[in-house]
Motif scaffolding. Structure first.
Motif, PDB file in Angstrom:
ATOM      1  N   THR A  38       0.814  -1.220   0.000  1.00  0.00           N
ATOM      2  CA  THR A  38       0.000   0.000   0.000  1.00  0.00           C
ATOM      3  C   THR A  38       0.846   1.269   0.000  1.00  0.00           C
ATOM      4  O   THR A  38       0.342   2.340  -0.332  1.00  0.00           O
ATOM      5  N   ASN A  47      -9.638  -0.814  -1.454  1.00  0.00           N
ATOM      6  CA  ASN A  47      -9.998   0.305  -0.592  1.00  0.00           C
ATOM      7  C   ASN A  47      -9.852  -0.060   0.885  1.00  0.00           C
ATOM      8  O   ASN A  47      -9.441   0.769   1.699  1.00  0.00           O
ATOM      9  N   HIS A  50      -6.163   0.060   1.734  1.00  0.00           N
ATOM     10  CA  HIS A  50      -5.744   1.464   1.856  1.00  0.00           C
ATOM     11  C   HIS A  50      -6.194   2.044   3.180  1.00  0.00           C
ATOM     12  O   HIS A  50      -5.418   2.717   3.874  1.00  0.00           O
ATOM     13  N   ASN A  74      -4.823   8.731   1.248  1.00  0.00           N
ATOM     14  CA  ASN A  74      -4.134   7.626   0.602  1.00  0.00           C
ATOM     15  C   ASN A  74      -2.843   7.347   1.377  1.00  0.00           C
ATOM     16  O   ASN A  74      -2.046   8.260   1.592  1.00  0.00           O
TER      17      ASN A  74
END
Length: 124
Positions: A38, A47, A50, A74
């Motif tokens: 990541t 997702n 993350h 992010n």
């Protein structure tokens, strides 16, 4: 205070004085959680991955840094921002460590334990 007990290692200080050891700790823990990808360029993380990595990173940085990077969503972006901010420390820490190493003399210490402690601080 409850957050301190839940941390896996010492949070990144706002001054960055522990940045180099923090980077190693983060990489090791993310690898153990299978989330190291990541923080790599061009990753295909989900997702959920993350979010988990971002929560982990935010949990292990100083509150001042946390508020400064509040809008970052992010983990790669947060990782790069922190790297840009503190990467220069390598250029400062290495010459100091080399100088300390050159100045290290066994006879300056009363005990072997003190010498070993200083030696390991320089090496780390």
């Amino acid at each position: 205070m409850a957050n301190i007990k839940n941390r896996k290692f010492i949070a990144l200080d706002i001054s960055g004085k522990n940045y180099l050891s923090w980077v190693l700790d983060v990489k090791l823990h993310l690898s153990a959680k299978k989330l190291r990808h990541t923080i790599d360029e061009d990753n295909a993380a989900s997702n959920e991955e993350h979010a988990t990595a971002l929560i982990f990173l935010r949990h292990h940085i100083d509150d001042g840094l946390k508020y400064e990077y509040l809008t970052v969503e992010n983990p790669l972006e947060l990782w790069q921002n922190l790297n840009d901010r503190f990467e220069h420390l390598k250029a400062v820490v290495l010459p100091k460590a080399l100088n300390d190493w050159a100045q290290l003399r066994f006879q300056d210490f009363k005990t072997v334990s003190e010498y070993n402690s200083t030696l390991f601080k320089i090496v780390s």
